[in-house]
Design an enzyme around this catalytic site. Structure first.
Site, PDB file in Angstrom:
ATOM      1  N   SER A 262      -3.036  -3.790   7.531  1.00  0.00           N
ATOM      2  CA  SER A 262      -3.548  -4.826   6.617  1.00  0.00           C
ATOM      3  C   SER A 262      -2.396  -5.657   6.091  1.00  0.00           C
ATOM      4  O   SER A 262      -1.251  -5.187   6.042  1.00  0.00           O
ATOM      5  CB  SER A 262      -4.248  -4.174   5.422  1.00  0.00           C
ATOM      6  N   ASP A 263      -2.697  -6.865   5.683  1.00  0.00           N
ATOM      7  CA  ASP A 263      -1.702  -7.571   4.889  1.00  0.00           C
ATOM      8  C   ASP A 263      -1.662  -6.862   3.542  1.00  0.00           C
ATOM      9  O   ASP A 263      -2.575  -6.111   3.191  1.00  0.00           O
ATOM     10  CB  ASP A 263      -2.061  -9.059   4.751  1.00  0.00           C
ATOM     11  N   TRP A 264      -0.636  -7.120   2.786  1.00  0.00           N
ATOM     12  CA  TRP A 264      -0.415  -6.361   1.543  1.00  0.00           C
ATOM     13  C   TRP A 264      -1.424  -6.798   0.481  1.00  0.00           C
ATOM     14  O   TRP A 264      -1.345  -7.894  -0.044  1.00  0.00           O
ATOM     15  CB  TRP A 264       1.030  -6.536   1.087  1.00  0.00           C
ATOM     16  N   GLY A 265      -2.400  -5.933   0.281  1.00  0.00           N
ATOM     17  CA  GLY A 265      -3.469  -6.281  -0.651  1.00  0.00           C
ATOM     18  C   GLY A 265      -4.634  -6.948   0.044  1.00  0.00           C
ATOM     19  O   GLY A 265      -5.500  -7.526  -0.593  1.00  0.00           O
ATOM     20  N   GLY A 266      -4.691  -6.818   1.362  1.00  0.00           N
ATOM     21  CA  GLY A 266      -5.760  -7.476   2.103  1.00  0.00           C
ATOM     22  C   GLY A 266      -7.008  -6.624   2.272  1.00  0.00           C
ATOM     23  O   GLY A 266      -7.971  -7.053   2.890  1.00  0.00           O
TER      24      GLY A 266
END
Ligand code: GLC
Length: 727
Positions: A262-266
């Site tokens: 995931s993207d960071w916080g996605g």
């Protein structure tokens, strides 16, 4: 009796060897898939769940009991980010992690050289290896849809074919270092405005013809071991857990066997994160310390909530095992692979690689009256004006920012070249420092000082552009206009009025407006070139290197010449953004405009020498389905110095049942020619170069009919054409 004795001894022998020999997962000579299965069956459910989400800002758990190491991710696409604290974005202030910063990926794309891409991947891969990371969070290949997107400098331009060809060698070479490339951001992350949730609406043709090809090439040609999900939504689902993009397209259709990170916080939902193709969750809403309950990593969507569902029998471990299989595959391809090479870090070799890439990527946009290259024997004094001549550019811009071993500024590079022979004077001419700008008319003072000094100089080098501050090429902050900030336009106009021998060097990762373009004899796009910026730029300005870069995206005159802005398809509303231009992105849009021409077109770039093209010919003019038609052109260097030319092949479909762009890039070749030398370039054209995505049949089709091969020195400078027919 004898037989039994033999069996017994055989059995004993096998047992002994199997005990003596490592378990399969620890045996580097065993096939990876067997190692994966052997490790998987030895892991507990808790160990499996721990492996699929972050344990710190940039790492996830291994299996200490089994000797399976942690996974360590690192930004970014342009160099190895400084170590940060376990739970925070703040730097850990190590003293041994100052890296070599390589040029931004727009500069790499502007080289149009797969060899430069390979050199780039090898160099950055060695740096990541030395820093003991096993996943590099890059390269990024999101398509340049609007010149306002804050992260375009991290990507490879507006054309899917160029991005596809330029991303593959980078990935392959990074992975030869035993590091996984994590290609990002999959998919449709083409703006920073409301990036965390904006839902992208795009038709299937544009999705398949424009926005997916570079990712598909990364997977199928580059063999990428990791892909990063994008923040935004598509079809109403976040891309980090998107059934259609991840399970159907990426894993089923493309056969991707790596890890989706995931993207960071996605990540936003446990159920979707379990089922929709996500394998590792990073950066969720916590800093692991105080933004929630203690040990917040346990509260990640794929952490205790998931484990609880399993232990309560609400879900089996099928999806969990699939995630862990992919992560184990990543481990056996990297940290536990047998032939993992060693790395190297902060070396002169890497710095010189970066310089070479920059020298091949810098674009000479205009050079009327050949003001460039500067002949050091003919000038006495040079005035350098502009804050970007001295500003550090490896900082700022967001997650791709770097702590570098050193960074040669343009001014330093120029002073090094001038040595004692020429006097070099520097004046900032403008300032981006807002506190300074608040002082009464500081801008005017700086400008007047520079303009009056310009009158005395033999040549003026203005070095400005954007600077990776918020809203000036930066993650999380798109620009709000095409123009240069801080009063640069006025300053440039006044400098050229004061001294016609003014060169403008734009340092940026995006197109900028140039209202002064007709009054400036020479213009250079110098990108963000990292550690060796000043040496690379000076070598081009003083002619040691003949520039050979070509634009990887269109420079529009006005922002409304860009499709996304013209049709109101950017930046969308609170919830959605609609890509109204469909497939007509970049030069595909420019070609359809009757009354406007780009300021500088896609594929444009001049040289200090000239190239003459012969007629384009081919070995046949009728092509059948499984044929290849070889289009040939001769290119001759008619100037006095060696130079490189990027010969471009565009294909035009003269009769199609669906609308198609006027032409599309389907081949390019960078060739080096000495003065007077002529080379023959052959472009093999096959069916896929003629095909388009039929969104009714959901497949690529090539329709019989008349086509043209256009050979160009840029997308607007067509030097030859050859008509042929597909039967
Ligand atoms: C950032 C970026 C991504 C980066 C990640 C880790 O938000 O979107 O490109 O790799 O988070 O810093």
């Amino acid at each position: 009796m004898k037989k039994k004795a033999i069996y017994a001894s055989l059995l004993l022998a096998c047992t002994v060897t199997s005990l003596a020999r490592n378990p399969i997962y620890l045996d580097p000579d065993q096939p990876i898939e067997q190692r994966v299965e052997d490790a998987l069956r030895r892991m507990t459910v808790e160990e499996k769940v721990a492996m699929i989400h972050a344990q710190s800002k940039f790492s996830s758990a291994g299996v200490p009991r089994l000797g399976i190491p942690e996974n360590w991710m690192t930004d970014g696409p342009h160099g190895i980010r400084a170590e940060v604290l376990w739970d925070e974005w703040n730097e850990a202030k190590w003293t041994n992690d100052s890296c070599i910063a390589f040029p931004a990926l727009t500069a790499l794309a502007a080289t149009w050289s797969p060899d430069m891409s390979a050199l780039y991947g090898k160099s950055i891969g060695e740096e990541a290896r030395y820093r003991n990371k096993n996943v590099l969070l890059g390269p990024g290949v999101n398509i340049y849809r609007t010149p306002l997107n804050g992260r375009n400098f991290e990507y490879m331009g507006e054309d899917p074919y160029l991005a596809s060809k330029m991303v593959v060698p980078y990935i392959r070479e990074v992975q030869k270092c035993g590091i996984a490339a994590c290609v990002k951001h999959f998919a449709l992350n083409n703006q920073e405005v409301r990036r965390e949730n904006i839902n992208v609406k795009v038709d299937d043709r544009a999705l398949h013809e424009i926005y997916l090809p570079a990712f598909k090439a990364a997977v199928q040609d580059g063999g990428a071991w990791a892909i990063m999900g994008a923040y935004n939504q598509y079809k109403g689902q976040h891309c980090c857990h998107n059934q259609y993009l991840l399970n159907e397209i990426l894993k089923r259709d493309w056969g991707f066997d790596g890890v989706v990170i995931s993207d960071w916080g996605g990540v936003h939902k446990t159920n979707e994160a379990i089922r929709n193709g996500l394998d590792m969750e990073f950066g969720s809403w916590t800093n692991g310390l105080n933004w929630s309950a203690s040990n917040a990593y346990a509260n990640y969507y794929l952490a205790s909530p998931y484990l609880k569902m399993i232990t309560e029998g609400k879900i089996d471990t099928q999806e969990l095992d699939e995630k862990v299989r992919r992560i184990l595959r990543l481990v056996f391809r990297t940290t536990m692979s047998k032939n993992r090479p060693y790395g190297s870090f902060g070396t002169m070799e890497h710095a010189l690689a970066g310089r070479k890439i920059a020298q091949e990527g810098i674009v000479l946009l205009k050079n009327r009256s050949s003001l460039l290259p500067i002949d050091i024997s003919k000038v006495k004094n040079i005035l350098v004006v502009g804050e970007n001549a001295v500003k550090k550019m490896t900082v700022g811009g967001g997650s791709s920012a770097l702590k570098t071993k050193y960074e040669i500024s343009p001014l330093t590079g120029i002073e090094t070249y001038a040595r004692q022979q020429v006097s070099v004077r520097y004046l900032s001419g403008y300032t981006s420092v807002s506190s300074m700008n608040q002082k009464e008319n500081i801008g005017e003072q700086l400008r007047e000082e520079a303009v009056s000094a310009a009158k005395e100089a033999d040549i003026v080098l203005f070095i400005g552009g954007l600077n990776k501050n918020n809203g000036q090429d930066c993650e999380g902050h798109d620009r709000t206009s095409l123009g240069l900030p801080y009063g640069q336009d006025t300053l440039i106009s006044q400098l050229t009025a004061a001294n016609p021998n003014t060169v403008v060097v734009i340092i940026s990762g995006n197109a900028v407006a140039m209202p002064w373009v007709n009054n400036v004899p020479s213009i250079v796009e110098a990108w963000y070139c990292g550690t060796e910026t000043g040496n690379a730029l000076a070598s081009v300005l003083f002619g040691e290197v003949n520039p050979s870069g070509k634009l990887p995206f269109t420079f529009p005159v006005l922002i409304d010449d860009n499709a996304a802005s013209a049709l109101g398809g950017y930046p969308g509303n609170k919830t959605d953004v609609e890509y109204k231009e469909g497939i007509f992105v970049g030069y595909r849009w420019a070609d359809r405009q009757k009354n406007t021409k780009p300021l500088f077109p896609f594929g444009h770039g001049l040289s200090y020498t000239n190239f003459q093209y012969s007629k384009a010919i081919a070995d046949k003019s009728v092509m059948h389905v499984n044929d290849t038609i070889n289009v040939t052109v001769k290119v001759k260097n008619t100037g006095k110095r060696e130079g490189q030319e990027v010969v471009q092949l565009y294909i035009r479909d003269n009769e199609s049942s669906l609308p198609r762009p006027f032409k599309e890039l389907k081949g390019f070749k960078k060739i080096s020619l000495s003065p007077g030398e002529e080379k023959t370039v052959v472009f093999p054209v096959t069916l896929d170069a003629l095909s388009f995505y039929d969104d009714q049949k959901h497949m690529w089709v090539a329709e019989p009919g008349r086509f043209e091969a256009l050979i160009g020195s840029s997308s607007m400078d067509i030097r030859g054409r050859f008509a042929f027919e597909l039967k």
